[in-house]
Scaffold this motif. Structure first.
Motif, mmCIF file in Angstrom:
data_model
loop_
_atom_site.group_PDB
_atom_site.id
_atom_site.type_symbol
_atom_site.label_atom_id
_atom_site.label_comp_id
_atom_site.label_asym_id
_atom_site.label_seq_id
_atom_site.Cartn_x
_atom_site.Cartn_y
_atom_site.Cartn_z
ATOM 1 N N LEU A 111 -3.129 -8.795 4.505
ATOM 2 C CA LEU A 111 -2.477 -7.610 4.607
ATOM 3 C C LEU A 111 -2.238 -7.196 3.036
ATOM 4 N N THR A 112 -2.640 -6.175 2.721
ATOM 5 C CA THR A 112 -2.240 -5.419 1.437
ATOM 6 C C THR A 112 -1.516 -4.176 1.509
ATOM 7 N N THR A 113 -0.480 -4.092 0.982
ATOM 8 C CA THR A 113 0.491 -2.809 1.005
ATOM 9 C C THR A 113 0.402 -2.131 -0.438
ATOM 10 N N ALA A 114 1.075 -0.828 -0.317
ATOM 11 C CA ALA A 114 1.187 -0.248 -1.679
ATOM 12 C C ALA A 114 2.140 0.857 -1.343
ATOM 13 N N ALA A 115 3.063 1.059 -2.655
ATOM 14 C CA ALA A 115 4.106 1.836 -2.471
ATOM 15 C C ALA A 115 4.223 2.526 -3.856
ATOM 16 N N THR A 116 4.367 3.783 -3.967
ATOM 17 C CA THR A 116 4.295 4.449 -5.304
ATOM 18 C C THR A 116 5.648 4.343 -6.136
ATOM 19 N N ILE A 117 5.570 4.411 -7.339
ATOM 20 C CA ILE A 117 6.865 4.236 -8.225
ATOM 21 C C ILE A 117 7.348 5.605 -8.488
ATOM 22 N N PRO A 118 8.533 6.196 -7.801
ATOM 23 C CA PRO A 118 8.872 7.440 -7.894
ATOM 24 C C PRO A 118 9.942 7.666 -9.182
ATOM 25 N N TYR A 119 9.044 7.425 -10.263
ATOM 26 C CA TYR A 119 9.544 7.900 -11.690
ATOM 27 C C TYR A 119 8.851 9.175 -12.256
ATOM 28 N N PHE A 120 9.325 9.977 -12.585
ATOM 29 C CA PHE A 120 8.517 11.199 -12.951
ATOM 30 C C PHE A 120 9.269 11.922 -14.197
ATOM 31 N N THR A 121 9.423 11.093 -15.286
ATOM 32 C CA THR A 121 9.695 11.721 -16.510
ATOM 33 C C THR A 121 8.432 11.603 -17.387
ATOM 34 N N LEU A 181 -4.113 5.591 -0.012
ATOM 35 C CA LEU A 181 -2.615 5.351 0.525
ATOM 36 C C LEU A 181 -1.546 6.205 -0.305
ATOM 37 N N THR A 182 -1.664 6.127 -1.814
ATOM 38 C CA THR A 182 -0.800 6.749 -2.668
ATOM 39 C C THR A 182 -1.110 8.270 -3.170
ATOM 40 N N GLN A 183 -2.305 8.778 -2.709
ATOM 41 C CA GLN A 183 -2.823 9.990 -3.210
ATOM 42 C C GLN A 183 -1.408 10.851 -3.228
ATOM 43 N N PHE A 184 -0.872 11.144 -2.113
ATOM 44 C CA PHE A 184 0.363 12.193 -2.070
ATOM 45 C C PHE A 184 1.911 11.536 -2.263
ATOM 46 N N GLY A 185 1.760 10.341 -2.830
ATOM 47 C CA GLY A 185 3.010 9.581 -2.936
ATOM 48 C C GLY A 185 3.172 8.806 -1.547
ATOM 49 N N GLY A 186 4.450 7.856 -1.456
ATOM 50 C CA GLY A 186 4.612 7.090 -0.336
ATOM 51 C C GLY A 186 4.303 5.709 -0.218
ATOM 52 N N SER A 187 3.931 5.065 0.759
ATOM 53 C CA SER A 187 3.567 3.858 1.016
ATOM 54 C C SER A 187 2.418 3.725 2.050
ATOM 55 N N GLY A 188 2.152 2.519 2.299
ATOM 56 C CA GLY A 188 1.426 2.375 3.526
ATOM 57 C C GLY A 188 0.705 0.730 3.736
ATOM 58 N N SER A 189 0.083 0.446 4.194
ATOM 59 C CA SER A 189 -0.755 -0.925 4.286
ATOM 60 C C SER A 189 -2.218 -0.841 5.176
ATOM 61 N N PHE A 190 -2.936 -1.877 4.841
ATOM 62 C CA PHE A 190 -4.016 -1.889 5.589
ATOM 63 C C PHE A 190 -4.655 -3.486 5.484
ATOM 64 N N VAL A 191 -5.369 -4.033 6.350
ATOM 65 C CA VAL A 191 -6.160 -5.370 6.539
ATOM 66 C C VAL A 191 -7.315 -5.345 5.798
#
Length: 998
Positions: free
Chosen positions: A453-463, A434-444
């Motif tokens: 139900l499990t979700t995933a969202a990338t943390i957009p911090y790029f330092t 889900l996170t290989q290109f950034g962004g978010s999503g979910s699946f069961v």
């Protein structure tokens, strides 16, 4: 013998046929029409009731499924939004730390300024109130009640009454303000800390030289090397660094569970886990921020800020993705919680602190993460450190719920979660996807017996280092049990199902009442119709009997006399009183009775003679079977014993009388392995044979050939088994193989003694002595260096600079590889135990070549370095089931013959040896080709004959290729062929099955 109708019966039958049958047919016709009408009415009523019930169920199911799907979609969107918002909050928090480090780099390096900076940078965290173990020692509970009475709130305005909902304030726990940073330092460009201010006992207040890893936090930080390549204005951000906290058990840490597991109850020394262990040891870590301090365009030092990892955990520790929303204490057992992973997939925040990856503070080495069972076994067998081992492992390799985790690691308390190697948790691969290109999503996913139900969202911090990852700092995941979302729909489903059931019951009751009316009406009609029909039938039959009796009196008298003769009264004859047709019939019967009586006497005499002959024949056949050297056993179609010769009795110590009619596999259990061929012979009517069946008898191996012959006499009546003892033959064959192998080992052992052992010992010993003589911590070395005026530390620096120590390590590595060669030769010389296992054929070939290169007998006559070896190994060839010792013997015999042949032909061409492997269908093909002198047709046809050799007397036994042929064809059920032409070389082709053949 069946019933034969008499004339009287026939006369009665005629009357019945004329009068009774039409009457019965008429009654049946009437009954059929009435029944047909009843069935038609009943069918229509049932169809109407069934259609109504089915329609009701369809409407109910549609309403229930639609409501559940709507709740699923709504809940998924809500939790995905919560996950994304949390990830963005973490990113915003980290970006604020970028602002802090930039501000810190502009401050004048001063301890008071640094202390002031840390004092103003604080942030609130939530702590739960005290928890204690309950009286039953089965769970933890709050020491004090956290309930507060709030008044209910309802709509004050009628326009707001529709779906007005009020929620009482959430439980907040204890709010505490703590510093954001654990320390702030300023160091010079050599890595020595000049100014250091701390806010926690976790870090030492004494200045350190951070260019030395052992003086950093947990001995695990290596950021000084990163600082040296920073340009002015660039920021360094580290991974999460902290000491790993172990656990004594996964799940609720209670006194009852500790007693059941037989361990000491000491929760404070185990990892913290929220409601499962609220008094446990917490994970304490940091994230290091650093930036150059610039003066007049030149970097004069570096400023660092150590972010307290607790503030990162605050973002996930209190999230509950259900109606509860937030909690001061997390509950991992509920399955509804949030956690955080870094950009590499390592856990850095979890309700169970022992799942967070960390380091061993005594060594600075990462703690062993939780691995699947097979990977941990490989790690223990390797000589690698955990970091080197993990670098050699594939990432996210075929993750599946079916793979077992390492129970040994659980016992050791090492269960840190690194998604890249957590192969028994396939959700890791889902989050990575889900996170290989950034962004978010979910699946069961089904986890611990529940749909989650499990979700995933990338943390957009790029330092810093995180600018290279599409996941930024990492990603947030939230898990929630799906059934939590369905609770409103479940309530609605119960109401709908209840209404549906009541409606269907009403339909069924009405349908039953209609059926009862039809059945009663039909029963009354049938009763009256049957009564009238029976009365008429009785009258007709009585008249028929009276008429028939008057006509058939004489016939009945004659029939009784004939019956007496048939029952065995051979001397009985009929009394003839009339000369009419009935009298003639009686005389004919008496003549026939005389002839039959004479024939029966002759038949009984012949039967006695045949029975005597059969007894003699059976006795002779029994003696023939008992005299045979094979075990002969007969069975019927149900595999019960019908024949048991003398050899079978000797083998089992059981007589035929005790086993007759018994199940074969009970009285002869050694044949249980051969059930398949026995039943196949009986079922298919074909001869079946199993060769070289190995059986252990009195702790000794024995070998048998088992053949099943079906007994066919129009149909299959069973089978005859012939069991031949071939143990002597098999042992002779194995002895021949071992003899040839031992002949090769003689030369091999000499080569080992002359070529390897002595120089190998000298090389390894000398390299180790050099290492010891250059160590700076040995007094003798320091004393000798001082005597000659050498600075030993500078000498070590020079050796490191010029990679001399690396060269010494290379010498030691080469010595170890030489030791491996010795190990290969020793393994070849050991006697094979004839066990099959899947092997890499290429590896066996290469090991055999190494053995040949060290064979003393070959090397003293052949310059092996002149032989060019061309390998064409198929990368797609799978492992082949084989006996590695015997297959290596085959390769050794062929390669050794090829080497000798090529070295006799070096004047015409350079010797070349081609080795090829490939797969065709279900077979592996191995081709060994040389460019030696080749063979003529006569030699080629006899190449696999025993004791045939083209070598001079005393050089070879002539058994090598004969034994090789036996190993491939008999032991491995494969084939071996040779192609050769004089002057054009020789090619051996070996074909082995990829599935082991029984």
């Amino acid at each position: 013998m069946g019933y034969k109708a008499s004339i009287r019966d026939k006369l009665i039958g005629v009357f019945i046929l004329i009068k009774v049958i039409p009457l019965i047919i008429l009654a049946l016709f009437v009954w059929n029409e009435i029944s047909s009408l009843s069935v038609t009415l009943e069918t229509h009523v049932n169809e109407m009731a069934s259609t109504s019930a089915q329609t009701t169920k369809q409407v109910a199911n549609l309403a229930i499924s639609s409501s559940i799907r709507a709740l699923d979609v709504r809940s998924r969107e809500a939790i995905e939004r919560l996950t994304t918002d949390t990830a963005r909050k973490v990113a915003a928090f980290l970006e604020s730390r970028d602002v802090d480090i930039r501000m810190a780099s502009l401050l004048k390096p001063d301890k008071d300024l640094y202390q002031m900076f840390l004092n103003v940078h604080k942030r609130n965290i939530t702590l739960h109130r005290p928890w204690i173990m309950n009286e039953k020692k089965t769970a933890w509970e709050p020491r004090y009640s956290d309930q507060a009475d709030y008044p209910s709130v309802s709509a004050r305005n009628s326009d707001n009454e529709l779906d007005f909902h009020y929620r009482t304030p959430s439980k907040t726990g204890v709010i505490q303000s703590i510093p954001i940073y654990l320390e702030m330092t300023y160091m010079d460009i050599s890595g020595k800390e000049v100014i250091k201010v701390t806010t926690s006992d976790l870090l030492s207040a004494d200045p350190k030289d951070i260019s030395k890893k052992d003086q950093t936090f947990c001995r695990a930080e290596t950021y000084f090397n990163e600082l040296k390549i920073l340009k002015p204005g660039e920021i360094y951000v580290s991974d999460v660094i902290g000491a790993y906290v172990k656990t004594h058990m996964i799940g609720p840490y209670t006194k009852k569970r500790a007693d059941e597991m037989g361990i000491e109850f000491n929760p404070v020394q185990s990892g913290y886990a929220g409601k499962e262990n609220p008094v446990g040891k917490r994970f304490q870590g940091l994230v290091r921020f650093a930036m150059p301090v610039v003066s007049n365009g030149q970097i004069k030092g570096y400023v660092t800020l150590a972010l307290d990892h607790t503030h990162l955990m605050e973002f996930t520790d209190h999230i509950i993705p259900t109606e509860e929303r937030y909690s001061a204490i997390s509950d991992a057992a509920s399955g509804n919680y949030a956690f955080m992973w870094d950009h590499k997939g390592r856990n850095i925040s979890h309700p169970r602190d022992y799942f967070i990856v960390g380091y061993d503070p005594s060594t600075g080495v990462p703690a062993v993460p939780w691995l699947e069972k097979t990977h941990y076994e490989k790690f223990k067998m390797s000589d690698l450190g955990i970091s080197e081992f993990l670098e050699s492992m594939p990432l996210y390799k075929n993750q599946a719920l079916s793979k077992p985790s390492s129970k040994e690691l659980i016992k050791k308390g090492l269960v840190g979660l690194d998604c890249r190697y957590l192969n028994f948790a396939p959700q890791c691969d889902g989050w990575n996807n889900l996170t290989q290109f950034g962004g978010s999503g979910s699946f069961v996913i089904h986890w611990s017996g529940l749909k989650k139900l499990t979700t995933a969202a990338t943390i957009p911090y790029f330092t810093g280092q995180y600018s290279q990852s599409p996941r930024g700092f990492g990603f947030i995941t939230i898990g929630a049990n799906v059934h939590e979302f369905h609770k409103p729909a479940v309530v609605t489903e119960k109401i709908i199902r209840k209404t549906e059931g009541q409606y269907i019951q009403t339909i069924e009751r009405q349908n039953k009442e209609n059926k009862d009316i039809l059945v009663k009406s039909l029963h009354d009609t049938a009763t009256r119709l049957t009564f009238y029909t029976v009365v008429m039938v009785i009258l007709v039959i009585a008249i028929a009997v009276l008429m028939a009796s008057a006509l058939t009196g004489k016939i009945t008298t004659m029939i009784k006399g004939i019956s007496r003769f048939r029952r065995g009264e051979m001397g009985y004859r009929l009394d003839i009183q009339t000369s009419d047709e009935m009298g003639v019939l009686g005389q004919t019967f008496n003549s026939m009775a005389d002839s039959i009586q004479l024939a029966i006497l002759e038949l009984e005499q012949s039967k006695s003679m045949v029975e005597d002959s059969n007894v003699s024949l059976k006795a002779m056949l029994s003696k023939i079977i008992d005299s045979m050297p094979s075990i002969i056993i007969g069975v019927d179609t149900r595999v019960r014993v019908t024949l048991w010769n003398n050899e079978a009795r000797k083998m089992t110590k059981k007589s035929f009388e005790t086993v007759e009619g018994q199940d074969l596999f009970i009285v002869f259990p050694l044949l249980k392995k051969e059930k398949s061929i026995i039943f196949s012979a009986i079922e298919q009517g074909q001869i079946k044979k199993e060769e070289r069946l190995e059986i252990e008898i009195n702790n000794e191996r024995a070998f048998f050939d088992v053949t099943a012959y079906p007994l066919i006499n129009g149909k299959i009546d069973g089978a005859v088994l012939r069991i031949d003892n071939i143990t002597t033959r098999v042992y002779m064959e194995e002895m021949m193989i071992q003899t040839e192998k031992m002949q090769s080992i003689g030369g091999l052992a000499a080569g080992m003694a002359h070529e390897i052992n002595s120089p190998l010992a000298g090389i390894i010993q000398s390299a180790q002595v050099i290492q010891n003589r250059t160590k700076i911590d040995m007094p003798k070395n320091l004393e000798a260096a001082e005597e000659v005026g050498v600075d030993l530390e500078k000498l070590n620096l020079y050796c490191e600079k010029r990679s001399i120590f690396n060269m010494i390590e290379s010498i030691l590595d080469a010595g170890r590889r030489a030791a491996d060669i010795v190990a290969n030769m020793l393994s070849f010389s050991r006697k094979s135990d004839s066990s099959f296992a899947k092997q890499r054929i290429e590896k066996i070939i290469d090991q055999t070549i190494e053995i040949i290169e060290k064979d003393y007998d070959i090397k003293k006559n052949v310059d092996i370095k002149k032989i060019e070896v061309i390998r064409k190994y198929s990368p797609s060839l799978p492992e082949v089931p084989c006996d590695v010792g015997k297959i290596q013997q085959v390769f050794f015999n062929i390669l050794k013959n090829g080497v000798h042949a090529m070295m006799e032909n070096t004047e015409n061409r350079e010797p070349v040896l081609k080795l090829t492997t490939l797969q065709e269908d279900e077979f592996a093909f191995i081709e060994i080709e040389d460019n030696g002198p080749g063979m003529d047709d006569e030699t080629k046809t006899r190449i696999f004959e025993p004791f045939f050799t083209t070598k001079s007397t005393g050089v070879g036994t002539g058994l090598g290729l004969y034994i090789s042929y036996f190993i491939i064809v008999e032991n491995h059920k494969g084939t071996i062929n040779v192609e050769s032409f004089p002057g054009r070389g020789t090619k051996f082709t070996i074909k082995l099955p990829l599935q082991q053949v029984s």
